[in-house]
Design an enzyme around this catalytic site. Structure first.
Site, mmCIF file in Angstrom:
data_model
loop_
_atom_site.group_PDB
_atom_site.id
_atom_site.type_symbol
_atom_site.label_atom_id
_atom_site.label_comp_id
_atom_site.label_asym_id
_atom_site.label_seq_id
_atom_site.Cartn_x
_atom_site.Cartn_y
_atom_site.Cartn_z
ATOM 1 N N HIS A 117 13.238 -3.707 9.248
ATOM 2 C CA HIS A 117 13.842 -4.792 8.458
ATOM 3 C C HIS A 117 14.056 -6.040 9.316
ATOM 4 O O HIS A 117 14.383 -5.934 10.496
ATOM 5 C CB HIS A 117 15.184 -4.331 7.881
ATOM 6 C CG HIS A 117 15.073 -3.112 7.023
ATOM 7 N ND1 HIS A 117 15.203 -1.829 7.546
ATOM 8 C CD2 HIS A 117 14.807 -2.959 5.707
ATOM 9 C CE1 HIS A 117 15.046 -0.935 6.563
ATOM 10 N NE2 HIS A 117 14.797 -1.603 5.445
ATOM 11 N N ASP B 100 12.793 2.841 12.010
ATOM 12 C CA ASP B 100 12.486 3.031 10.587
ATOM 13 C C ASP B 100 11.095 2.508 10.262
ATOM 14 O O ASP B 100 10.717 2.414 9.101
ATOM 15 C CB ASP B 100 13.546 2.415 9.680
ATOM 16 C CG ASP B 100 14.066 1.076 10.157
ATOM 17 O OD1 ASP B 100 14.984 0.540 9.494
ATOM 18 O OD2 ASP B 100 13.584 0.550 11.180
ATOM 19 N N ASP C 139 12.849 -3.330 14.484
ATOM 20 C CA ASP C 139 13.306 -2.553 13.326
ATOM 21 C C ASP C 139 12.411 -2.905 12.124
ATOM 22 O O ASP C 139 11.832 -3.996 12.069
ATOM 23 C CB ASP C 139 14.775 -2.921 13.015
ATOM 24 C CG ASP C 139 15.359 -2.054 11.914
ATOM 25 O OD1 ASP C 139 15.991 -1.039 12.238
ATOM 26 O OD2 ASP C 139 15.163 -2.404 10.718
ATOM 27 N N HIS D 209 21.722 -7.096 10.970
ATOM 28 C CA HIS D 209 21.894 -7.853 9.723
ATOM 29 C C HIS D 209 23.225 -8.603 9.687
ATOM 30 O O HIS D 209 23.480 -9.362 8.742
ATOM 31 C CB HIS D 209 21.812 -6.922 8.505
ATOM 32 C CG HIS D 209 20.467 -6.283 8.328
ATOM 33 N ND1 HIS D 209 19.305 -6.992 8.237
ATOM 34 C CD2 HIS D 209 20.113 -4.976 8.272
ATOM 35 C CE1 HIS D 209 18.282 -6.163 8.106
ATOM 36 N NE2 HIS D 209 18.739 -4.944 8.138
HETATM 37 N N1 LIG Z 1 17.090 -2.200 -2.532
HETATM 38 C C1 LIG Z 1 17.002 -2.340 -1.097
HETATM 39 C C2 LIG Z 1 18.155 -1.645 -0.466
HETATM 40 C C3 LIG Z 1 18.130 -1.887 1.013
HETATM 41 N N2 LIG Z 1 19.241 -1.218 1.615
HETATM 42 C C4 LIG Z 1 19.676 -1.809 2.864
HETATM 43 C C5 LIG Z 1 18.695 -1.549 3.967
HETATM 44 C C6 LIG Z 1 19.404 -1.807 5.293
HETATM 45 C C7 LIG Z 1 18.524 -1.540 6.492
HETATM 46 C C8 LIG Z 1 19.382 -1.498 7.735
HETATM 47 C C9 LIG Z 1 18.567 -1.529 9.051
HETATM 48 O O1 LIG Z 1 17.701 -0.414 9.141
HETATM 49 O O2 LIG Z 1 17.793 -2.714 9.134
HETATM 50 C C10 LIG Z 1 19.539 -1.493 10.230
HETATM 51 F F1 LIG Z 1 18.829 -1.568 11.373
HETATM 52 F F2 LIG Z 1 20.378 -2.517 10.190
HETATM 53 F F3 LIG Z 1 20.232 -0.371 10.220
HETATM 54 ZN ZN LIG Z 2 15.912 -1.227 9.422
#
Ligand SMILES: NCCCNCCCCCC(O)(O)C(F)(F)F
Ligand SMILES: [Zn+2]
Length: 343
Positions: free
Chosen positions: A197, A284, A195, A159
């Site tokens: 996300h 995840d 991932d 990110h």
């Molecule tokens: N209300 C939504 C809150 C979301 N919170 C942030 C989620 C971040 C995910 C991080 C990730 O898993 O993509 C990484 F690989 F970068 F670690």
């Molecule tokens: Zn993630």
């Protein structure tokens, strides 16, 4: 496959994150790395420390002012009489200026980030720099002829944009690895982000480039973090047009659907005919992940690794997310074992 790991990640802990409107302990916690390290050791993977790299290496994918900010932010926070974990309070929004870099720490925190999920503490820079060196070391091993290598990066990186942090990420480890491979003579590199996300930071960094193809399979940004990038109609810009592909998928996506999309992504990679691959490996996508909504099961991770290996490309795996802490180690080890048994 060698595993590159540094225990300096432990300096990054103790923060809280604003998650769905509530301040909660960070999901991205040190024990994640410990579980992964233990599982990989038990699976017989050799564990190596990272090499050192010059500070300039980080400027291959991040702006100098952003890096200077990351290095000095916490001491500026302390100079402002603050302690504990550091979070932004205000962000530049539509109609405001981004050409002026503010001088105060609270404004700078917002200028260089896009969420309040990503706290910094006194040891964050040390941890982040070590994670980046793990990624660069894995890339160096592959550039020097190894078929594959894995960097157990913590905190994660996909990110982090050219000059932004967010989503638990500060330096884009996968982008650093991809650029390192390019600098070592690999003419074309693909970054495949599995991932849960969207890899918005990686997409940002290579958005206008045709030598690094970015592909991401992820939760639909219409309902899932990072929310504001990762749609299927994003394909790059300028020279980079056509060198970015996004596959947003709905909550509840299971393996059969995921596998079908993965095969499409692998075909795009074959068409691109790269010399090397970087995989942003988040697990995840697992059915029991506490912040995600896909339904992959433990038995699917070896298959994921085997599919990736079917391309026959020199491959650098970079650890990203995965928050079902008890299973994260097994799932990561399963991907790498699936890859090795097929490569
Ligand atoms: N209300 C939504 C809150 C979301 N919170 C942030 C989620 C971040 C995910 C991080 C990730 O898993 O993509 C990484 F690989 F970068 F670690
Ligand atoms: Zn993630």
């Amino acid at each position: 496959m060698k595993v590159i790991y540094s225990d300096k990640h432990q300096a990054h802990q103790g923060g809280m994150e604003l998650h769905r409107g509530e301040l909660v302990p960070c999901y991205e916690m040190p024990s994640r790395a410990q579980f992964m390290l233990d599982a990989l050791r038990q699976a017989g993977f050799p564990i190596l420390p990272p090499r050192d790299f010059a500070p300039e290496q980080l400027e291959r994918v991040h702006s100098a002012d952003y890096l200077q900010f990351l290095r000095t932010a916490y001491s500026q926070w302390q100079a402002a009489g603050k302690s504990g974990f550091m979070l932004p309070s205000a962000f530049p929004a539509r109609g405001q200026r981004q050409d002026k870099i503010p001088t105060g720490i609270h404004a700078k925190l917002g200028y260089y980030s896009y969420d309040a999920s990503t706290p910094m503490v006194a040891g964050t820079w040390q941890a982040v720099e070590a994670g980046a060196h793990c990624a660069l070391t894995a890339a160096a091993l592959v550039a020097e002829g190894e078929q594959s290598a894995y960097a157990l990066c913590r905190p994660p990186g996909h990110h982090a944009g050219y000059a932004t942090f967010g989503g638990y990420c500060f330096l884009n480890n996968a982008a650093l690895a991809a650029q390192y491979l390019r600098d070592q003579g690999k003419r074309k590199v693909v970054v495949l982000d599995v991932d849960y996300h969207h890899g918005n930071g990686t997409q940002d960094i290579f958005w206008q480039r045709d030598d690094v193809l970015t592909i991401s399979i992820h939760g639909d940004p219409a309902t899932e973090y990072p929310f504001f990038l990762g749609y299927a109609d994003e394909h790059g810009e300028g020279a980079g047009l056509g060198y970015c592909h996004n596959f947003p998928l709905p909550a509840g996506t299971d393996w059969p659907t995921y596998q079908q999309v993965l095969l499409k992504a692998l075909q795009l990679i074959k068409d691109f005919n790269p010399d090397a691959m970087v995989v942003s490996l988040g697990v995840d996508t697992f059915e029991d992940d506490p912040i995600s909504a896909f339904k992959l099961k433990a038995g699917h991770y070896p298959l994921l690794g085997a599919h990736i290996a079917s391309l026959g490309l020199p491959t650098v795996f970079i650890q990203e997310g995965g928050y079902a802490v008890a299973e994260v180690g097994q799932n990561v080890a399963a991907v790498l074992q699936g890859f090795e048994q097929t490569a």
